[in-house]
Motif scaffolding. Structure first.
Motif, PDB file in Angstrom:
ATOM      1  N   ASN A 123       0.820  -1.212   0.000  1.00 19.11           N
ATOM      2  CA  ASN A 123       0.000   0.000   0.000  1.00 19.11           C
ATOM      3  C   ASN A 123       0.853   1.261   0.000  1.00 19.11           C
ATOM      4  OD1 ASN A 123      -2.826  -1.132   0.350  1.00 19.11           O
ATOM      5  ND2 ASN A 123      -1.721  -2.159   1.998  1.00 19.11           N
ATOM      6  N   GLY A 124       0.200   2.378  -0.262  1.00 16.84           N
ATOM      7  CA  GLY A 124       0.896   3.667  -0.302  1.00 16.84           C
ATOM      8  C   GLY A 124       1.186   4.236   1.077  1.00 16.84           C
ATOM      9  N   VAL A 125       0.751   3.544   2.102  1.00 15.57           N
ATOM     10  CA  VAL A 125       1.051   3.961   3.472  1.00 15.57           C
ATOM     11  C   VAL A 125       1.330   2.683   4.265  1.00 15.57           C
ATOM     12  CG1 VAL A 125      -1.415   3.907   4.099  1.00 15.57           C
ATOM     13  CG2 VAL A 125       0.135   5.271   5.447  1.00 15.57           C
ATOM     14  N   SER A 143       5.971  -0.616  -2.619  1.00 14.18           N
ATOM     15  CA  SER A 143       5.310  -0.535  -3.901  1.00 14.18           C
ATOM     16  C   SER A 143       5.533   0.840  -4.528  1.00 14.18           C
ATOM     17  CB  SER A 143       3.822  -0.791  -3.634  1.00 14.18           C
ATOM     18  OG  SER A 143       3.107  -0.684  -4.776  1.00 14.18           O
ATOM     19  N   SER A 144       5.489   1.874  -3.672  1.00 18.44           N
ATOM     20  CA  SER A 144       5.719   3.252  -4.110  1.00 18.44           C
ATOM     21  C   SER A 144       6.281   4.005  -2.903  1.00 18.44           C
ATOM     22  CB  SER A 144       4.397   3.871  -4.568  1.00 18.44           C
ATOM     23  OG  SER A 144       3.433   3.730  -3.545  1.00 18.44           O
ATOM     24  N   VAL A 271      -5.506  -1.937  -7.363  1.00 21.00           N
ATOM     25  CA  VAL A 271      -4.945  -0.755  -8.043  1.00 21.00           C
ATOM     26  C   VAL A 271      -3.754  -1.158  -8.912  1.00 21.00           C
ATOM     27  CG1 VAL A 271      -3.799   1.467  -7.650  1.00 21.00           C
ATOM     28  CG2 VAL A 271      -5.815   0.852  -6.296  1.00 21.00           C
ATOM     29  N   SER A 272      -2.928  -2.078  -8.427  1.00 22.23           N
ATOM     30  CA  SER A 272      -1.774  -2.513  -9.237  1.00 22.23           C
ATOM     31  C   SER A 272      -2.234  -3.193 -10.524  1.00 22.23           C
ATOM     32  CB  SER A 272      -0.899  -3.493  -8.456  1.00 22.23           C
ATOM     33  OG  SER A 272      -0.442  -2.891  -7.291  1.00 22.23           O
ATOM     34  N   ARG A 299      -6.002   7.916  -4.117  1.00 20.92           N
ATOM     35  CA  ARG A 299      -5.642   9.318  -4.395  1.00 20.92           C
ATOM     36  C   ARG A 299      -4.355   9.399  -5.216  1.00 20.92           C
ATOM     37  NH1 ARG A 299     -10.240  12.120  -3.979  1.00 20.92           N
ATOM     38  NH2 ARG A 299     -11.047  12.295  -1.878  1.00 20.92           N
ATOM     39  N   GLY A 300      -3.446   8.452  -4.989  1.00 19.96           N
ATOM     40  CA  GLY A 300      -2.198   8.435  -5.753  1.00 19.96           C
ATOM     41  C   GLY A 300      -2.469   8.284  -7.242  1.00 19.96           C
ATOM     42  N   LEU A 301      -3.385   7.408  -7.603  1.00 20.58           N
ATOM     43  CA  LEU A 301      -3.684   7.187  -9.024  1.00 20.58           C
ATOM     44  C   LEU A 301      -4.534   8.332  -9.571  1.00 20.58           C
ATOM     45  CD1 LEU A 301      -3.409   5.358 -11.479  1.00 20.58           C
ATOM     46  CD2 LEU A 301      -5.306   3.969 -10.625  1.00 20.58           C
TER      47      LEU A 301
END
Ligand SMILES: CC(=O)N[C@H]1[C@@H](OP(=O)(O)OP(=O)(O)OC[C@H]2O[C@@H](n3ccc(=O)[nH]c3=O)[C@H](O)[C@@H]2O)O[C@H](CO)[C@@H](O)[C@@H]1O
Length: 372
Positions: A123-125, A143-144, A271-272, A299-301
């Protein structure tokens, strides 16, 4: 004889599928792979290519009451003892964890036995379970880029991306389907690996508000929780909507590839996959999550123009009908979002993660002395 590699992932799709992707790649590279997971893995884990699967006791912390904390603690302790005996017997060269409370016992047992370990954060967090584990691991695969991470942990991070199943890589070869302004419109709706009741409640009243010619264009594929299937099927029948419903689609990657628009939650694997295959989406993050991981992923995408995000609390039938109507009428907007989504995909994530695993397994990366 080379030592095996032990992967550990909680038994939901979002955690098991990246582990499955890594397992396939490591096997291609000639390694023996085993899996430690919880008892839910039966549903998603049948295709997992492990030499052996170890079911380890675990429990997700579901509340803050003393009873709930003690219950979770005892279960994790029992799991840690089970995992320690598995690790002592297998002597893996590295343990790779994919997050969540079910990976706690094997990752903790790795630390107790001095076995090198990698934590993958999809995840982004970083979630709270992973934050607890991160201190003791040799490396963290992300992942990011993660915001607000402790510098000692940030030093251990390697950006690999989130591996997707082989079937997703195959589906990524399918171009975005052409769409005539008044032609067939393929809409896919799903709610994460366990389905979401919200979509079963929200979609039928929204689609009822579409004009009849628009409803006639729809070819709907929707995942529903098992208890909602018959009710939702009857609602679509009454509306004359062509709908294919199931509680779990095993061929999800090709379903995504065939879609003009996807409406779904925003778990990391979902999302991936949307970015690997490159499809436009309306993302409705799971509300109430402690770490708001799905909101961060979504929100990232959205920030780059690859998806449209609507918080669940704002998604009335009217709003959803409006968004679907607008998007059905503007194929160029959808195609553009599809292209942007695709530009965010990390097709080589599994190779990068497997490279990191090989480095840690060979001792090229070792745990820093301070344990951080
Ligand atoms: C409630 C919960 O704890 N959710 C978490 C869980 O979500 P969850 O387990 O739902 O994970 P994701 O949304 O990341 O992945 C769902 C996966 O299931 C697949 N699929 C779905 C429906 C279907 O019919 N067939 C199918 O194959 C999707 O293609 C995708 O690969 O893990 C994610 C990854 O850490 C987190 O971001 C989520 O917050």
């Amino acid at each position: 004889m080379t030592k095996p590699i032990l992967l550990t992932a909680g038994g939901t799709g979002g955690h098991l599928f990246p582990a499955q992707s890594l397992a396939s790649e490591l096997i291609r590279r000639g390694y023996d792979v085993e899996l430690a997971t919880d008892e839910r893995a039966d549903k998603y884990g049948s295709a997992f290519p492990a030499r052996d699967v170890h079911i380890i006791a675990s429990e997700t912390l579901r509340g803050r009451s003393p009873v709930s904390i003690i219950k979770t603690g005892l279960s994790l302790l029992r799991g840690t003892l089970q995992a320690r005996s598995v690790i002592r017997r297998l002597q893996p060269s590295v343990v790779v964890g994919f997050g969540g409370y079910p990976t706690f016992p094997p990752m903790f047992a790795a630390r107790m036995t001095g076995t090198p370990s990698i934590l993958h954060e999809a995840n982004g967090v970083m979630g709270r379970a992973n934050r607890m584990l991160a201190k003791g691991v040799t490396a963290i695969a992300i992942s990011s880029p993660l915001k607000g991470l402790d510098p000692a942990l940030a030093r251990k991070c390697v950006e690999t991306g989130n591996p997707v199943r082989d079937a997703v890589i195959d589906a990524a070869r399918v171009p975005y389907p052409d769409q005539q302004a008044d032609g067939l419109f393929r809409l896919l709706v799903f709610g994460g690996s366990q389905g979401a009741k919200f979509f079963s409640d929200a979609l039928p009243p929204a689609l009822k508000l579409l004009s009849e010619p628009q409803r006639a264009r729809l070819h709907l594929v929707q995942q529903c929780r098992p208890e909602d299937l018959e009710r939702v099927r009857a609602e679509y029948q009454a509306l004359g909507i062509h709908a294919e419903l199931n509680s779990f689609f095993t061929d999800m990657p090709s379903r995504i590839a065939a879609s003009h628009l996807v409406i779904c939650r925003s778990g990391a694997s979902s999302v991936s996959e949307l970015t690997a295959i490159g499809r436009p989406s309306i993302l409705v993050p799971l509300p109430g999550a402690l770490d708001q991981d799905q909101m961060v992923n979504a929100r990232g995408l959205e920030a780059v123009g690859g998806a449209f995000v609507i918080p669940q609390g704002e998604l009335s039938a009217e709003r959803l009908a409006h968004e679907i109507t607008c998007l059905m009428g503007t194929p160029e907007t959808l195609r553009k979002a599809a292209d942007v989504a695709r530009s965010q995909g990390k097709a080589d994530a599994v190779q990068r993660l497997a490279d990191l695993v090989e480095q840690v397994a060979s001792g090229a990366i070792i745990l820093k002395g301070d344990g951080a």
